[in-house]
Every structure is written in C-alpha cells, then in structure tokens.
Write an enzyme that holds these catalytic residues in place. Structure first.
Site, PDB file in Angstrom:
ATOM      1  N   GLY A 127      60.064  50.556 -66.573  1.00 11.78           N
ATOM      2  CA  GLY A 127      60.794  51.538 -67.378  1.00 11.78           C
ATOM      3  C   GLY A 127      60.435  51.445 -68.837  1.00 11.78           C
ATOM      4  O   GLY A 127      61.205  50.933 -69.652  1.00 11.78           O
ATOM      5  N   TYR A 128      59.265  51.937 -69.167  1.00  8.36           N
ATOM      6  CA  TYR A 128      58.834  51.969 -70.560  1.00  8.36           C
ATOM      7  C   TYR A 128      58.923  53.390 -71.117  1.00  8.36           C
ATOM      8  O   TYR A 128      59.660  53.673 -72.036  1.00  8.36           O
ATOM      9  CB  TYR A 128      57.376  51.500 -70.673  1.00  8.36           C
ATOM     10  CG  TYR A 128      57.170  50.019 -70.759  1.00  8.36           C
ATOM     11  CD1 TYR A 128      58.133  49.130 -70.298  1.00  8.36           C
ATOM     12  CD2 TYR A 128      55.987  49.507 -71.300  1.00  8.36           C
ATOM     13  CE1 TYR A 128      57.920  47.755 -70.379  1.00  8.36           C
ATOM     14  CE2 TYR A 128      55.779  48.135 -71.384  1.00  8.36           C
ATOM     15  CZ  TYR A 128      56.745  47.272 -70.921  1.00  8.36           C
ATOM     16  OH  TYR A 128      56.512  45.929 -71.003  1.00  8.36           O
ATOM     17  N   GLU A 244      48.398  44.660 -67.697  1.00  8.65           N
ATOM     18  CA  GLU A 244      48.310  45.909 -66.947  1.00  8.65           C
ATOM     19  C   GLU A 244      46.867  46.417 -66.969  1.00  8.65           C
ATOM     20  O   GLU A 244      46.351  46.900 -65.972  1.00  8.65           O
ATOM     21  CB  GLU A 244      49.251  46.936 -67.585  1.00  8.65           C
ATOM     22  CG  GLU A 244      49.351  48.241 -66.819  1.00  8.65           C
ATOM     23  CD  GLU A 244      50.264  49.253 -67.495  1.00  8.65           C
ATOM     24  OE1 GLU A 244      50.924  48.895 -68.490  1.00  8.65           O
ATOM     25  OE2 GLU A 244      50.303  50.389 -67.021  1.00  8.65           O
ATOM     26  N   SER A 383      46.835  55.887 -72.438  1.00  9.57           N
ATOM     27  CA  SER A 383      45.799  56.896 -72.166  1.00  9.57           C
ATOM     28  C   SER A 383      44.446  56.412 -72.690  1.00  9.57           C
ATOM     29  O   SER A 383      44.375  55.519 -73.537  1.00  9.57           O
ATOM     30  CB  SER A 383      46.156  58.215 -72.850  1.00  9.57           C
ATOM     31  OG  SER A 383      45.914  58.101 -74.242  1.00  9.57           O
ATOM     32  N   ASN A 384      43.380  57.023 -72.204  1.00 12.20           N
ATOM     33  CA  ASN A 384      42.057  56.582 -72.645  1.00 12.20           C
ATOM     34  C   ASN A 384      41.831  56.840 -74.134  1.00 12.20           C
ATOM     35  O   ASN A 384      41.080  56.110 -74.777  1.00 12.20           O
ATOM     36  CB  ASN A 384      40.978  57.230 -71.779  1.00 12.20           C
ATOM     37  CG  ASN A 384      40.899  56.555 -70.411  1.00 12.20           C
ATOM     38  OD1 ASN A 384      41.863  55.898 -69.994  1.00 12.20           O
ATOM     39  ND2 ASN A 384      39.778  56.694 -69.734  1.00 12.20           N
ATOM     40  N   GLU A 385      42.502  57.855 -74.671  1.00  9.17           N
ATOM     41  CA  GLU A 385      42.393  58.069 -76.123  1.00  9.17           C
ATOM     42  C   GLU A 385      43.008  56.879 -76.861  1.00  9.17           C
ATOM     43  O   GLU A 385      42.437  56.381 -77.847  1.00  9.17           O
ATOM     44  CB  GLU A 385      43.106  59.373 -76.535  1.00  9.17           C
ATOM     45  CG  GLU A 385      42.376  60.656 -76.140  1.00  9.17           C
ATOM     46  CD  GLU A 385      42.517  60.994 -74.654  1.00  9.17           C
ATOM     47  OE1 GLU A 385      43.413  60.422 -73.992  1.00  9.17           O
ATOM     48  OE2 GLU A 385      41.731  61.827 -74.156  1.00  9.17           O
TER      49      GLU A 385
HETATM   50  C1  FAD Z   1      51.265  59.201 -62.586  1.00  5.49           C
HETATM   51  C2  FAD Z   1      51.851  58.467 -63.740  1.00  5.49           C
HETATM   52  C3  FAD Z   1      52.526  57.297 -63.509  1.00  5.49           C
HETATM   53  C4  FAD Z   1      53.143  56.625 -64.563  1.00  5.49           C
HETATM   54  N1  FAD Z   1      53.889  55.502 -64.291  1.00  5.49           N
HETATM   55  C5  FAD Z   1      54.617  54.947 -65.287  1.00  5.49           C
HETATM   56  C6  FAD Z   1      55.543  53.900 -65.009  1.00  5.49           C
HETATM   57  O1  FAD Z   1      55.684  53.449 -63.875  1.00  5.49           O
HETATM   58  N2  FAD Z   1      56.280  53.415 -66.026  1.00  5.49           N
HETATM   59  C7  FAD Z   1      56.151  53.867 -67.302  1.00  5.49           C
HETATM   60  O2  FAD Z   1      56.835  53.369 -68.179  1.00  5.49           O
HETATM   61  N3  FAD Z   1      55.291  54.868 -67.604  1.00  5.49           N
HETATM   62  C8  FAD Z   1      54.526  55.410 -66.625  1.00  5.49           C
HETATM   63  N4  FAD Z   1      53.665  56.443 -66.912  1.00  5.49           N
HETATM   64  C9  FAD Z   1      53.661  57.001 -68.270  1.00  5.49           C
HETATM   65  C10 FAD Z   1      52.367  56.827 -69.026  1.00  5.49           C
HETATM   66  O3  FAD Z   1      52.257  55.547 -69.510  1.00  5.49           O
HETATM   67  C11 FAD Z   1      52.355  57.908 -70.130  1.00  5.49           C
HETATM   68  O4  FAD Z   1      52.151  59.131 -69.498  1.00  5.49           O
HETATM   69  C12 FAD Z   1      51.280  57.667 -71.148  1.00  5.49           C
HETATM   70  O5  FAD Z   1      51.600  56.595 -71.954  1.00  5.49           O
HETATM   71  C13 FAD Z   1      51.038  58.904 -72.023  1.00  5.49           C
HETATM   72  O6  FAD Z   1      52.232  59.357 -72.582  1.00  5.49           O
HETATM   73  P1  FAD Z   1      52.635  60.897 -72.506  1.00  5.49           P
HETATM   74  O7  FAD Z   1      52.516  61.315 -71.121  1.00  5.49           O
HETATM   75  O8  FAD Z   1      53.946  61.043 -73.165  1.00  5.49           O
HETATM   76  O9  FAD Z   1      51.535  61.649 -73.342  1.00  5.49           O
HETATM   77  P2  FAD Z   1      51.458  61.773 -74.927  1.00  5.49           P
HETATM   78  O10 FAD Z   1      51.642  60.441 -75.525  1.00  5.49           O
HETATM   79  O11 FAD Z   1      52.332  62.867 -75.370  1.00  5.49           O
HETATM   80  O12 FAD Z   1      49.946  62.169 -75.113  1.00  5.49           O
HETATM   81  C14 FAD Z   1      49.457  63.488 -74.988  1.00  5.49           C
HETATM   82  C15 FAD Z   1      47.985  63.476 -75.319  1.00  5.49           C
HETATM   83  O13 FAD Z   1      47.823  63.060 -76.674  1.00  5.49           O
HETATM   84  C16 FAD Z   1      46.940  61.958 -76.740  1.00  5.49           C
HETATM   85  N5  FAD Z   1      47.334  61.103 -77.859  1.00  5.49           N
HETATM   86  C17 FAD Z   1      48.569  60.636 -78.132  1.00  5.49           C
HETATM   87  N6  FAD Z   1      48.538  59.874 -79.237  1.00  5.49           N
HETATM   88  C18 FAD Z   1      47.260  59.858 -79.666  1.00  5.49           C
HETATM   89  C19 FAD Z   1      46.592  59.244 -80.773  1.00  5.49           C
HETATM   90  N7  FAD Z   1      47.237  58.476 -81.644  1.00  5.49           N
HETATM   91  N8  FAD Z   1      45.258  59.446 -80.913  1.00  5.49           N
HETATM   92  C20 FAD Z   1      44.593  60.212 -80.040  1.00  5.49           C
HETATM   93  N9  FAD Z   1      45.173  60.826 -78.969  1.00  5.49           N
HETATM   94  C21 FAD Z   1      46.494  60.647 -78.804  1.00  5.49           C
HETATM   95  C22 FAD Z   1      47.064  61.282 -75.408  1.00  5.49           C
HETATM   96  O14 FAD Z   1      45.938  60.498 -75.111  1.00  5.49           O
HETATM   97  C23 FAD Z   1      47.202  62.478 -74.489  1.00  5.49           C
HETATM   98  O15 FAD Z   1      45.947  62.997 -74.204  1.00  5.49           O
HETATM   99  C24 FAD Z   1      53.026  57.122 -65.879  1.00  5.49           C
HETATM  100  C25 FAD Z   1      52.307  58.294 -66.105  1.00  5.49           C
HETATM  101  C26 FAD Z   1      51.722  58.969 -65.056  1.00  5.49           C
HETATM  102  C27 FAD Z   1      50.970  60.223 -65.347  1.00  5.49           C
END
Ligand code: FAD
Lengths: 398, 380
Positions: A127-128, A244, A383-385
C-alpha cells in the site's frame, strides 16, 4: 574473470531440477505454461511446498528461515523455477516487506510476521501508491493519527496488486505534516480484516481483476504494528524500492517466455513454412535474445556487487528498465506471431477447467491480453522515466 | 497539388464529428460493445440516412459516387469514436469488391440494399494457415449441377456474425498459393452446410469462424469471372488498408489530445507532469508520428483509387507498414504517459490502444507490408 557456472553451482542446478520435477504440481505448472489464470491457492500451495523443502525464502538469510543462497544461486533458482512452470513467488511479502522487517523491525515483529511469510500463511500486499501520489510517492496523504496505543488510519491506496487475496498490507502513511513531505511518513503493517478496510476491484485493459483500490475509514492499527521509528518510514521505503527493483529484472521468466515464443514461431506458418524461417520475424526474436543475454550478465554483475554493499544501489534501475522492456517485447512478439488469431477475445479460455474449443491455435487465447497487461511493467515499481531520473542523478551525478 | 478537402468532405466531417460527440460517447460505446450483437442497428439506420452506406457506390446503384478520400473522412471520424458498427466489413471491403468486380445485374440487386442499410455483408477470404498471404487459399470450389459446391474454412471473418451474406473466395484451379484460380461467391448466411461461430474481438468488435461443408450455391452466385478473383480481392483489401490507415490516424489524434490534456492536468512533484522535458519530447514524438502517419494515410487514400495496380499495391503496403509503426509508438506512449491510468479498462486510452493494436494485425501486419514494399525494390 570466469563467466561459467562452477561445478558446485551446476550441481545445485541439478538438485533444483530434480526437486521441481518431483514436487511441482502438474496442474499448477500447466496453468503457468499455458497462461491460464492462477488462483490464490496455486500460489499458496507452491509456497508451502517450497517451505517444506526449506526453500520458502530464497532471498533471505538463514537466521530468519531463509536459504542463505548467493546471488548466483538465487538466479539459478529463478531460472529453473520459471523453466519448470512454477508460479512466481510474489514479491510483496518475501522481497518487499520482509527485508524491511528484518532491517528495521523489532524482535517481536520479526517473530510474528516472518515465519508466516515464509510458510505461506500470510498474503501481503503493498500500500504505497495513492490516486494523487504515484511517481511522487512522498506526497502521499493517507493519514495515521496517534490515539493512545493505536493509530487511526484514514485515506485511500490504489493500484494495489492482488489486495483481494491479502491478509496484510504494508502502508506508507502520513504521521506529520510539518517539514519536508518525506519527513512525516511512517511504515505501518495493517491487518486487512480490520474494520474500516474496503477493497474495490480495478479492471485492467485485459479485462482481468489484478489490482484494487484499498480504502481506510477510521481503521485502528496498534502502535506495535509500526515498523521502525515514527516519521522515518521514507528511509525504509527507499530501502525497499531497491529490493523491488532487483526482482523485477525477471531474467528467468523472460527466458521461459522467449522459449515459448520460439515454440509458437515454429508452429505458426508464413508462406507455407514455419514462421521462424521468416528472416524478418526471426531477427526480431534474435534481437530480443541479445538483449536478454546481456541483461543476464548485467543482472549477475549488479547482484554480486550488492553482496559487499548490502543494499542494492541505483544501478538496479538498469535491471528494471531493461527487464521490463524485454518482457514487453517478448509479449508483443508472441502476440504478433498469431497473425489474425491475435484478434479473438476468449476470456473463458483462461480458466483451467474450461474444456471448450479454442478459436485458433490452443496457445493463442492468453497472448494478446498479456501484451496489453504487460504495458504495466514500464509503469509500476517506479516508472522507467523515474528509473532514468535515478540513474541520471544518482549514478551520473547530473 | 491540392491538399484541400472539398466542401462536401468538410460538411461530411462536421456531421460525423457531431454524431460521434452526441451519439457515440465512450460510456455508450462501452455498453454497446457488451450487447449481444455488439453494435446498434439504430446507428446503422442513421448511417444509411446520412448516405454513408452508399458513399462509394455509383449513381446507377443509388450511390453517391464517393472516392477513397471520402472514405478517409468517414474512417478518421469513426476512429475517434471507436465505432463498432460493421461499416468496414460491409461498405469498405464487401462494398468495394462488389462495386468493382460484380456484374451490373448483381450490383443493381445488392448495392442499393447495402446503401439503404437493409443488408450487411462480410468478406471471408483469409484462412488459418495463410497468415497474411492473399493467394494461399485452400477452400475449394467444384462444379455441381448448374452451380457450385464450396468446401473449406475461413478465419477471423470481421463482422461475420451479423452478415446476411458472405463474399467467399475459393480455389477453382491451381496450386495452394497460385495467384490464378481463385473465384468469388456470394453465399447466403443460411445456406445449408455453412457453419458460423461468432465471437468478440480484443477491441470490442466481433468476428467469426466459417466452416463450409459442401455448401451448394447456384450459378448466379459467382461474382466476376471464374478463376480471376485475386486482383479484385487485392484491390478491395487495398481500400481496406487505406480505410484502416485513416482510422488509425483518427485514433492517434484522439490519443494525442487525451495525453496532452493529461500532461497539463496531472500533477506530481508539485507541478503538471507536462513540465518535465522528457515527457514534452515524448509527446512531440507522438505528434510528429501522427502528422507523418496522416500524410501516408492521405497518400494511401489517393492511391487506392489509382489505376496502375503495381503502383497501388506498393504504396498501400508502404502506408500500412508506416502508419502501423507510428500507431504503435503513439499507442504505447499514450499508455505510458498516463501511468497506471493508461492500463485500466475505465479510461478510453486503453481502448484506443487496443484498437490500434488490432488494426496493426488486420490485413497484414507491419512486417508483412514492409516485406512487400521491400520486395518491390527488387522489381524496380
Ligand atoms: C498493474 C499495476 C500494479 C501496481 N501495483 C502496485 C502495488 O501493488 N502497490 C503500490 O503501491 N503501487 C502499485 N502500482 C502503482 C505504481 O507504482 C504507479 O503506477 C507508478 O508509481 C506510477 O504512478 P502513477 O500511475 O500515478 O503515474 P504518474 O506518477 O502520474 O506518472 C504519469 C507519467 O508521468 C511520468 N513522470 C512522472 N514524474 C516524472 C518525472 N519527474 N520525470 C519524468 N517523467 C515523470 C511517469 O513516468 C508516467 O509516464 C501498480 C501499478 C500498476 C500499473
């Protein structure tokens, strides 16, 4: 420099193979190999079998009930498990919360939680993330207010993988709002059966239920379920993110997927010949195989260097980036190999008990959904970014 | 050179844009995809009233004499709406094939019925082991009394489930992948021996598997001349390719708009994520890809009507490969830039991405068409 496995390591591999042949239930490995849906019980059953063998926690030190295996041995284990069609040991308990409890938890917490992770009794979820806090995790808003010997938790987590099965969730919560956002975060272990916890499914692009929203409404959590100090949770979380990432290279799984891709490309036809004889397609397979070859060595290099440093360094981001890209490429090639038969949507065929007629070849049904689903791999786990930002800042010093 | 659309084309686009906005909101489309047929007969009647179903047909058949650029205007709008009605199968594939290959009598009998919305058709050409190779047809046809008997199977027949009639290709002569010896037949849905199983596709659409077990048809069901159907099928599929390119461009435009909006509104680290230069450049790449794809889609539309088959074939393959590559980039990156929101069923982004993916696997994938184009360099 020696890039061959030692005789002891080869012996170790042989032992693993024999064990997998003898103990991995055929119904489970069939599901894994055929891309069918896995039930909670499939994961748990396998974890219990591994535990009975003393191999429940390949990445843990022996004093906590782990195997004490080296990085190379863990790699061999991952590879052999994937090749045999063993279900992935989910990382949430074993690789995410456990290292934090080991490093920062007290003796009581270690005694309460660790044995139940390794023996498969407890299912953990992470739960992050929150709706407003994904990449910018430190901005999280779920609040924990201290009231006597409890915290009262209110807020919402999201994207929580397999929370529908979970007994426990480890959460980052806000315990102070002064100072930098990173400074007011604590690390709590919350019983999913607590009154006020609600799990709501999120359906993914493949139509499957894998992720969830988890809501907290006045949830009471004993202060004893806080790991480490109050307001120091961010430090622990960063420690965990490193762990992770190492799991996420997924070399063993990708090798198994690549093998499956080649089998498919042998069975599909193109101009009256096996598709694998089509140079354009075969080059694509070869290309991803080169990437994977390099990643395997990079993975071992990074993991071995961690032995001395203890915690994985920012180089682990390389593993996440390359590992996820390779997984996506293989999934895309598997789908493309099907030609027209990538189009039918046959979710019932993902059920292991289904005995209907498949549309197109019998291996077709899971592949397109899998490609859609695997777009997640470059998004989750940082994310990879974000991984590239880490390398730019922490490795290159930009 | 003239890149202007005609007044009629602009009016058509406006009409369709209004229709998509008003009658085709995403949630309604989602509900429609889940119904038994997977589309709306009311919409089909509306299409008929708007003249869309008669667009490419000649006056003599109560048509509007449209060309492939008119199709492009329609398909681009349909892309934005992720339209589910069987326009592609009925009007684009079967419609063009009949228009260009059927006898006058057949045209007069069929095209007005398609145009009025009374009749739906589907094309059963590709077969299971043929991948994207057009001549590899194993379905056989043999003379039977004064008519014919067909036996074989057809794979993933788009919108097959709702078709009243099928255009079925079959081999009357030649070896397994000979260009000569293919013939085309009009087969009623309820003909004895024709077995149809319809299913949903990954993009919310429908397709069907056809089995023809000694299906007997009369002499009048032969379309065009015996043994010479391949060039006509190829031409109709090129209209199909041009239409899919246009549909892709419509989707790519919609994805870019959605992503731009998301980058402006989604905040992380105290700022709109669109402030991050790496994301700006990514969206710029998507924008450039879409402009380039649009150019190729225009070229594809114009060349679909071209008379020289070799030139037409080459260009249409070039377009299908190139637009496919750009669509792949735009689809994948739109998902990526939406983070977790990009992979959930709830948002239209995932659905646009899925449709772009299936378009890329329809009528030949990127590799197939790149290969065709590449081979054409040897002939030059
Ligand atoms: C299938 C799935 C399973 C998951 N499971 C879990 C889980 O079990 N527990 C949990 O806690 N989380 C989980 N996650 C959450 C995951 O960690 C987040 O989706 C991830 O951290 C991205 O956050 P966001 O989706 O809010 O995208 P955002 O942070 O809103 O990002 C949107 C876009 O902006 C880019 N971006 C954001 N900031 C920057 C920056 N500073 N520079 C360049 N690019 C940037 C991102 O790379 C992305 O392309 C899961 C996600 C998915 C899709």
């Amino acid at each position: 420099m020696d890039l061959e496995f030692s005789p002891q390591e080869q012996q170790f591999r042989a032992e693993l193979r024999a064990f997998l042949v003898a103990k991995l239930p055929a119904d489970i490995s069939r599901k894994v190999k055929e891309g069918k849906r896995l039930a909670k019980d499939d994961f748990v059953r396998w974890q219990k079998i591994l535990h009975a063998q003393g191999w429940g926690a390949p990445s843990w030190p022996e004093r906590f009930g782990g195997t004490g295996w080296s990085a190379v041995e863990q790699h061999i284990f991952d590879e052999e498990s994937a090749a045999a069609g063993a279900p992935l040991q989910l990382p949430f308990g074993l690789k995410m919360v456990a290292p934090v409890i080991m490093a920062f938890g007290d003796a009581a917490q270690q005694a309460q939680f660790l044995p139940r992770i390794v023996d498969g009794s407890d299912w953990w979820c992470q739960g992050y993330s929150e709706p407003g806090s994904g990449s910018d995790l430190a901005s999280l808003k779920t609040r924990a207010e201290r009231r006597g010997e409890h915290y009262v938790v209110n807020g919402q987590k999201t994207w929580t993988t397999l929370a529908q099965h979970a007994d426990w969730i480890f959460c980052l919560v806000r315990t102070a709002s002064e100072g930098r956002p990173q400074e007011g975060i604590s690390f709590l272990l919350i019983d999913m059966k607590s009154p006020g916890v609600t799990v709501r499914p999120i359906i993914m692009n493949d139509g499957e239920h894998e992720i969830n929203e988890v809501w907290f409404d006045e949830v009471n959590v004993p202060v004893g379920n806080r790991v480490g100090e109050e307001n120091r949770g961010w430090t622990y979380a960063k420690f965990l993110l490193g762990h992770e990432r190492t799991g996420i290279a997924g070399v063993g799984r990708s090798k198994a997927a690549l093998k499956h891709l080649k089998e498919i490309a042998r069975r599909e036809t193109c101009r009256g010949r096996p598709l694998i004889e089509d140079l354009r397609f075969r080059d694509r397979i070869a290309q991803v195989e080169l990437e994977l070859m390099a990643l395997e060595i990079t993975n071992l290099r990074v993991l071995s260097s961690e032995k001395e440093k203890k915690a994985p360094g920012p180089e682990a981001s390389i593993l996440k980036i390359k590992g996820s890209e390779i997984q996506q490429t293989i999934a895309e090639l598997q789908m493309s190999a099907l030609g027209h038969y990538a189009l039918p949507w046959q979710p019932e065929a993902l059920d292991a008990h289904w005995d209907g007629e498949s549309i197109g070849p019998d291996y077709a049904a899971p592949l397109t959904g899998h490609y859609f689903n695997y777009r997640k791999t470059t998004i989750y786990g940082g994310s990879n970014e974000i991984q590239k930002n880490i390398i730019a800042q922490m490795v290159l010093g930009l | 050179m003239n890149f202007d659309y005609t007044e009629e084309q602009n009016a058509l686009r406006d009409t369709l844009t209004r229709f998509i906005a008003k009658d085709y909101p995403f949630e309604a489309r989602r509900a429609l995809a889940k119904t038994a047929e997977g589309f709306s007969r009311d919409h089909w009647s509306q299409f008929a009233e708007l003249g869309l179903l008669a667009l490419p047909f000649p006056d003599a058949c109560e048509g509007l004499n449209g060309n492939a650029v008119d199709n492009l205007v329609v398909m681009e709008a349909f892309g934005r709406g992720l339209v589910l009605e069987p326009y592609f199968a009925t009007v684009i594939l079967a419609g063009h094939l009949l228009r260009d290959f059927a006898s006058d009598e057949q045209k007069r009998a069929l095209l007005p019925k398609i145009g009025s919305g009374e009749r739906m058709l589907a094309l059963g050409h590709y077969e299971a082991d043929a991948r994207y190779e057009l001549a590899r047809i194993a379905t056989t046809v043999t003379p039977q009394g004064s008519g014919f008997r067909l036996s074989g199977q057809k794979a993933v027949v788009l919108s097959g489930g709702c078709a009243d009639q099928f255009l079925i290709s079959a081999r009357s002569a030649g070896g397994s992948s000979d260009a000569q010896g293919l013939s085309l037949f009009l087969v009623d849905r309820h003909t004895p021996g024709l077995k149809l199983s319809s299913y949903s596709t990954q993009d919310g659409g429908r397709a069907a598997e056809l089995v023809l077990d000694q299906v007997e048809v009369g002499a009048q069901s032969l379309v065009g001349s015996l043994g010479e159907a391949l060039p006509a099928i190829e031409r109709a599929l090129d209209y199909g390719i041009a239409a899919l390119c246009a549909e892709s461009v419509g989707i790519m435009g919609a994805l870019n708009e959605a992503t731009l909006e998301y980058l402006k509104t989604r905040k992380q680290f105290g700022q709109a994520i669109g402030r991050f230069q790496v994301l700006q450049h990514r969206l710029v790449d998507m924008f450039i890809a879409t402009e380039q794809a649009r150019s190729m889609a225009l070229l594809a539309a114009v060349k679909a009507d071209a008379l020289d088959p070799a030139e037409r074939r080459r260009t249409l393959s070039a377009a299908k490969a190139y637009v496919g590559q750009q669509a792949r980039l735009v689809g994948q990156q739109a998902v990526q830039l939406h983070g977790g929101m990009g992979v959930v069923d709830e948002l239209n982004v995932a659905h646009y991405f899925k449709r772009l993916t299936t378009i890329n696997l329809t009528l030949g994938d990127i590799d197939h068409h790149l290969g065709v184009y590449s081979d054409s360099l040897l002939a030059a």
